[in-house]
Design a protein around this motif. Structure first.
Motif, PDB file in Angstrom:
ATOM      1  N   HIS A 292       0.823  -1.210   0.000  1.00  0.00           N
ATOM      2  CA  HIS A 292       0.000   0.000   0.000  1.00  0.00           C
ATOM      3  C   HIS A 292       0.861   1.266   0.000  1.00  0.00           C
ATOM      4  CE1 HIS A 292      -3.699  -2.172   0.435  1.00  0.00           C
ATOM      5  NE2 HIS A 292      -3.427  -2.623   1.640  1.00  0.00           N
ATOM      6  N   SER A 293       2.031   1.200   0.629  1.00  0.00           N
ATOM      7  CA  SER A 293       2.833   2.413   0.806  1.00  0.00           C
ATOM      8  C   SER A 293       3.791   2.698  -0.339  1.00  0.00           C
ATOM      9  CB  SER A 293       3.629   2.337   2.118  1.00  0.00           C
ATOM     10  OG  SER A 293       4.572   1.284   2.066  1.00  0.00           O
ATOM     11  N   CYS A 294       4.160   1.664  -1.119  1.00  0.00           N
ATOM     12  CA  CYS A 294       5.122   1.931  -2.200  1.00  0.00           C
ATOM     13  C   CYS A 294       4.873   1.111  -3.461  1.00  0.00           C
ATOM     14  CB  CYS A 294       6.557   1.692  -1.720  1.00  0.00           C
ATOM     15  SG  CYS A 294       6.966  -0.051  -1.480  1.00  0.00           S
ATOM     16  N   GLY A 295       3.882   0.230  -3.441  1.00  0.00           N
ATOM     17  CA  GLY A 295       3.537  -0.519  -4.639  1.00  0.00           C
ATOM     18  C   GLY A 295       4.383  -1.734  -4.925  1.00  0.00           C
ATOM     19  N   VAL A 296       5.344  -2.051  -4.056  1.00  0.00           N
ATOM     20  CA  VAL A 296       6.234  -3.194  -4.298  1.00  0.00           C
ATOM     21  C   VAL A 296       5.645  -4.456  -3.683  1.00  0.00           C
ATOM     22  CG1 VAL A 296       8.525  -4.168  -3.880  1.00  0.00           C
ATOM     23  CG2 VAL A 296       8.280  -1.742  -4.438  1.00  0.00           C
ATOM     24  N   ASP A 297       5.579  -5.526  -4.472  1.00  0.00           N
ATOM     25  CA  ASP A 297       5.112  -6.830  -4.002  1.00  0.00           C
ATOM     26  C   ASP A 297       6.350  -7.626  -3.577  1.00  0.00           C
ATOM     27  OD1 ASP A 297       4.208  -9.438  -3.666  1.00  0.00           O
ATOM     28  OD2 ASP A 297       2.748  -9.296  -5.279  1.00  0.00           O
ATOM     29  N   VAL A 298       6.655  -7.593  -2.287  1.00  0.00           N
ATOM     30  CA  VAL A 298       7.895  -8.207  -1.815  1.00  0.00           C
ATOM     31  C   VAL A 298       7.846  -9.731  -1.862  1.00  0.00           C
ATOM     32  CG1 VAL A 298       8.722  -6.298  -0.408  1.00  0.00           C
ATOM     33  CG2 VAL A 298       7.074  -7.893   0.556  1.00  0.00           C
ATOM     34  N   ILE A 299       6.667 -10.298  -1.710  1.00  0.00           N
ATOM     35  CA  ILE A 299       6.577 -11.762  -1.774  1.00  0.00           C
ATOM     36  C   ILE A 299       6.835 -12.244  -3.196  1.00  0.00           C
ATOM     37  CG2 ILE A 299       4.992 -13.718  -1.541  1.00  0.00           C
ATOM     38  CD1 ILE A 299       3.905 -12.404   0.976  1.00  0.00           C
ATOM     39  N   LYS A 300       6.297 -11.548  -4.173  1.00  0.00           N
ATOM     40  CA  LYS A 300       6.599 -11.860  -5.576  1.00  0.00           C
ATOM     41  C   LYS A 300       8.095 -11.729  -5.832  1.00  0.00           C
ATOM     42  CE  LYS A 300       5.595 -10.302 -10.310  1.00  0.00           C
ATOM     43  NZ  LYS A 300       7.007 -10.026 -10.652  1.00  0.00           N
ATOM     44  N   ALA A 301       8.713 -10.701  -5.258  1.00  0.00           N
ATOM     45  CA  ALA A 301      10.145 -10.486  -5.460  1.00  0.00           C
ATOM     46  C   ALA A 301      10.971 -11.617  -4.862  1.00  0.00           C
ATOM     47  CB  ALA A 301      10.558  -9.147  -4.858  1.00  0.00           C
ATOM     48  N   VAL A 302      10.533 -12.165  -3.710  1.00  0.00           N
ATOM     49  CA  VAL A 302      11.240 -13.288  -3.089  1.00  0.00           C
ATOM     50  C   VAL A 302      11.139 -14.532  -3.960  1.00  0.00           C
ATOM     51  CG1 VAL A 302      11.156 -14.910  -1.144  1.00  0.00           C
ATOM     52  CG2 VAL A 302      11.153 -12.449  -0.717  1.00  0.00           C
ATOM     53  N   VAL A 303       9.969 -14.768  -4.554  1.00  0.00           N
ATOM     54  CA  VAL A 303       9.829 -15.902  -5.476  1.00  0.00           C
ATOM     55  C   VAL A 303      10.749 -15.712  -6.681  1.00  0.00           C
ATOM     56  CG1 VAL A 303       8.250 -17.188  -6.964  1.00  0.00           C
ATOM     57  CG2 VAL A 303       7.475 -16.386  -4.729  1.00  0.00           C
ATOM     58  N   ASP A 304      10.787 -14.497  -7.216  1.00  0.00           N
ATOM     59  CA  ASP A 304      11.695 -14.198  -8.329  1.00  0.00           C
ATOM     60  C   ASP A 304      13.133 -14.548  -7.966  1.00  0.00           C
ATOM     61  OD1 ASP A 304       9.724 -13.287 -10.042  1.00  0.00           O
ATOM     62  OD2 ASP A 304      10.016 -11.168  -9.566  1.00  0.00           O
ATOM     63  N   LEU A 305      13.580 -14.060  -6.807  1.00  0.00           N
ATOM     64  CA  LEU A 305      14.952 -14.315  -6.379  1.00  0.00           C
ATOM     65  C   LEU A 305      15.239 -15.800  -6.292  1.00  0.00           C
ATOM     66  CD1 LEU A 305      15.827 -11.805  -3.489  1.00  0.00           C
ATOM     67  CD2 LEU A 305      16.852 -11.937  -5.758  1.00  0.00           C
ATOM     68  N   THR A 306      14.328 -16.544  -5.691  1.00  0.00           N
ATOM     69  CA  THR A 306      14.524 -17.977  -5.502  1.00  0.00           C
ATOM     70  C   THR A 306      14.630 -18.699  -6.839  1.00  0.00           C
ATOM     71  OG1 THR A 306      13.280 -17.863  -3.433  1.00  0.00           O
ATOM     72  CG2 THR A 306      13.590 -20.047  -4.401  1.00  0.00           C
ATOM     73  N   MET A 307      13.903 -18.193  -7.835  1.00  0.00           N
ATOM     74  CA  MET A 307      13.913 -18.820  -9.153  1.00  0.00           C
ATOM     75  C   MET A 307      14.987 -18.250 -10.071  1.00  0.00           C
ATOM     76  SD  MET A 307       9.811 -19.271  -9.786  1.00  0.00           S
ATOM     77  CE  MET A 307      10.090 -20.386 -11.184  1.00  0.00           C
ATOM     78  N   GLY A 308      15.884 -17.434  -9.497  1.00  0.00           N
ATOM     79  CA  GLY A 308      16.992 -16.906 -10.270  1.00  0.00           C
ATOM     80  C   GLY A 308      16.651 -15.721 -11.142  1.00  0.00           C
ATOM     81  N   ILE A 309      15.527 -15.078 -10.837  1.00  0.00           N
ATOM     82  CA  ILE A 309      15.101 -13.895 -11.596  1.00  0.00           C
ATOM     83  C   ILE A 309      15.381 -12.651 -10.759  1.00  0.00           C
ATOM     84  CG2 ILE A 309      13.151 -12.724 -12.699  1.00  0.00           C
ATOM     85  CD1 ILE A 309      11.764 -15.523 -12.766  1.00  0.00           C
ATOM     86  N   LYS A 310      16.097 -11.701 -11.313  1.00  0.00           N
ATOM     87  CA  LYS A 310      16.376 -10.473 -10.566  1.00  0.00           C
ATOM     88  C   LYS A 310      15.112  -9.614 -10.524  1.00  0.00           C
ATOM     89  CE  LYS A 310      20.340  -8.606 -11.007  1.00  0.00           C
ATOM     90  NZ  LYS A 310      21.526  -7.867 -11.538  1.00  0.00           N
ATOM     91  N   PRO A 311      14.584  -9.345  -9.319  1.00  0.00           N
ATOM     92  CA  PRO A 311      13.342  -8.563  -9.237  1.00  0.00           C
ATOM     93  C   PRO A 311      13.551  -7.111  -9.640  1.00  0.00           C
ATOM     94  CG  PRO A 311      14.243  -8.937  -7.050  1.00  0.00           C
ATOM     95  CD  PRO A 311      15.088  -9.740  -7.996  1.00  0.00           C
ATOM     96  N   VAL A 312      12.506  -6.535 -10.198  1.00  0.00           N
ATOM     97  CA  VAL A 312      12.520  -5.111 -10.542  1.00  0.00           C
ATOM     98  C   VAL A 312      11.834  -4.364  -9.409  1.00  0.00           C
ATOM     99  CG1 VAL A 312      11.755  -3.354 -12.167  1.00  0.00           C
ATOM    100  CG2 VAL A 312      12.483  -5.612 -13.003  1.00  0.00           C
ATOM    101  N   ILE A 313      12.573  -3.501  -8.726  1.00  0.00           N
ATOM    102  CA  ILE A 313      12.040  -2.762  -7.575  1.00  0.00           C
ATOM    103  C   ILE A 313      11.780  -1.322  -8.003  1.00  0.00           C
ATOM    104  CG2 ILE A 313      12.457  -2.028  -5.212  1.00  0.00           C
ATOM    105  CD1 ILE A 313      12.142  -5.075  -5.582  1.00  0.00           C
ATOM    106  N   GLU A 314      10.505  -0.996  -8.148  1.00  0.00           N
ATOM    107  CA  GLU A 314      10.107   0.359  -8.527  1.00  0.00           C
ATOM    108  C   GLU A 314       9.192   0.915  -7.441  1.00  0.00           C
ATOM    109  OE1 GLU A 314       8.315  -0.024 -12.366  1.00  0.00           O
ATOM    110  OE2 GLU A 314      10.244  -0.183 -13.410  1.00  0.00           O
ATOM    111  N   VAL A 315       9.684   1.868  -6.695  1.00  0.00           N
ATOM    112  CA  VAL A 315       8.933   2.455  -5.587  1.00  0.00           C
ATOM    113  C   VAL A 315       7.982   3.525  -6.110  1.00  0.00           C
ATOM    114  CG1 VAL A 315       9.114   3.722  -3.417  1.00  0.00           C
ATOM    115  CG2 VAL A 315      10.783   1.935  -3.952  1.00  0.00           C
ATOM    116  N   CYS A 316       6.693   3.366  -5.793  1.00  0.00           N
ATOM    117  CA  CYS A 316       5.664   4.286  -6.269  1.00  0.00           C
ATOM    118  C   CYS A 316       5.160   5.181  -5.135  1.00  0.00           C
ATOM    119  CB  CYS A 316       4.499   3.502  -6.855  1.00  0.00           C
ATOM    120  SG  CYS A 316       4.963   2.398  -8.205  1.00  0.00           S
ATOM    121  N   THR A 317       4.283   6.107  -5.485  1.00  0.00           N
ATOM    122  CA  THR A 317       3.678   7.003  -4.494  1.00  0.00           C
ATOM    123  C   THR A 317       2.733   6.219  -3.588  1.00  0.00           C
ATOM    124  OG1 THR A 317       3.779   8.816  -6.086  1.00  0.00           O
ATOM    125  CG2 THR A 317       2.292   9.096  -4.218  1.00  0.00           C
TER     126      THR A 317
END
Length: 418
Positions: A292-317
């Protein structure tokens, strides 16, 4: 990888079955990854969402390893739980499976003694401390009361106590050692100030601040139980710069290249003292506060990392100026059900709510954050709007026990102040 009907598919072993793991399982299913859930409770919240369930002590390395081998999983994974992350890292390393954190680093960030040692060696600001498995008063003679006592390897504020004298110290130390799996406790000086949590994602060694929030505690003389996570923190640009600098120090000291981080600090408004940190997202509903505060889905990012995918971190309003997670606690009783929450969601006074404990659970009071029964998110653009929504919510909901009594601690949910 396995074949099902001629199609290749993956299977993940998810450890711990709380609220964040429900979102984790849903994310894995979006990617057509089958899930085996392991948890110690047959009533784990995430159980209905998994393809398979194994009741297991998730801290039993051999038991977890055996299930991973028997099920032929492609990877183990968890989120929002540092002690469980340690198991995931260890078993993954034993089996040659992917994990975003190696076991050595997971050990350092899960053990408060090792963590403090690295802090001191790398000049990360933190309180003076001593670690012991037996209370030796001569070793703390240079520490100033009040002191904080905590198990070196527990979570959810279990066993964390503030003590003001030797008698309280002895009692708190004994309790902490009993809670600790290694029968060891840390004693450190108390640093007075406001507690803040910085949720971070590290990409290629650089920290990205996602959300800095207040961790508001129940007003208790000696315990530290969170009842609210509040965004935003009211801080000067200088303090935000200090938070970023110290967070980068930590990532560098522990050689964290790509991972989520939660750094818990105390601040006097200008400087910070680090309580502890972990290479994970904050627990409970923190992943929702971050979204809600920045638009980043951290759980999706953790799955990406585990699967060898570099997550894209874009902080929003942020979605709103004020975004708050409130946690619901109870008086002693056997939990049966909640009333009024759906109606409050429909009326827009809360933006989400989640029951965190199974029906039939007995509550015996409040000793740690694990005693919360539910959590809600309230969002608003002014203090007045927030408090109006909050008052209506608190007055309209109930948590009922098996005798039909409202056991919700309505008194633990104060309005916001500037």
């Amino acid at each position: 990888m396995r074949k099902l009907g001629g199609n290749v598919y993956m299977k993940a072993f998810v450890l711990a079955g709380g609220l964040p793991q429900i979102t984790l399982i849903k994310e894995l299913k979006k990617r057509n990854i089958a899930t085996v859930l392991g948890d110690g409770s047959e009533n784990a919240l995430a159980r209905p969402y998994a393809d398979q369930f194994c009741q297991v002590n998730i801290f039993d390395i051999e038991a977890v390893r055996n299930i991973a081998v028997q099920e032929g999983v492609d990877f183990l994974i968890t989120c929002c739980a540092d002690q469980v992350l340690l198991v995931v890292a260890q078993v993954s390393e034993m089996l040659g499976l992917p994990c975003y954190l190696d076991y050595k680093t997971a050990k350092m960030v899960s053990d408060k003694e090792l963590m403090k040692k690295v802090f001191v060696e790398n000049r990360v600001p933190t309180s003076q401390y001593v670690v012991m498995n037996e209370l030796d008063l001569s070793r703390i003679r240079n520490l100033q009361y009040p002191l904080i006592v905590k198990p070196v390897d527990a979570y959810s504020s279990k066993g964390v106590r503030k003590v003001r004298n030797m008698e309280e110290l002895k009692c708190a130390f004994d309790d902490a050692v009993q809670i600790s799996r290694t029968k060891t406790a840390l004693v450190e000086e108390f640093f007075a100030g406001e507690e803040i949590s910085a949720d971070i994602f590290v990409v290629d060694g650089t920290v990205h601040i996602l959300c800095v929030s207040n961790s508001e505690k129940i007003r208790d003389d000696d315990r530290f139980v969170i009842f609210r996570g509040r965004f935003p923190v009211h801080a000067s640009p200088k303090l935000f710069a200090e938070i970023r600098k110290v967070s980068q120090q930590i990532a560098d000291a522990f050689e964290i290249k790509n991972a989520p981080m939660l750094v818990q600090m105390i601040t006097d408004g200008e400087q910070v003292s680090v309580l502890e940190f972990c290479a994970r997202t904050g627990g409970g509903m923190k992943y929702l506060l971050i979204r809600h505060s920045c638009g980043v889905d951290v759980i999706k990012a953790v799955v990406d990392l585990t699967m060898g995918i570099k997550p894209v971190i874009e902080v929003c309003t942020p979605e709103n100026k004020y975004i708050v997670n409130d946690f619901i606690y109870c008086r002693p009783g056997v939990f049966d059900h909640m009333e009024g929450f759906e109606e409050q969601l429909k009326e827009g006074n809360i933006s989400d709510f989640h029951c965190l404990r199974p029906r039939g659970m007995r509550f015996n009071g409040i000793t740690s954050s694990s005693d919360r029964v539910a959590g809600v998110t309230i969002q608003a653009d002014t203090i007045e709007e927030f408090n109006q929504k909050h008052r209506t919510f608190v007055d309209s909901v109930k948590v009922l026990d098996t005798d039909g009594n409202d056991i919700m601690r309505h008194d633990l949910l104060p309005e916001l102040t500037v």
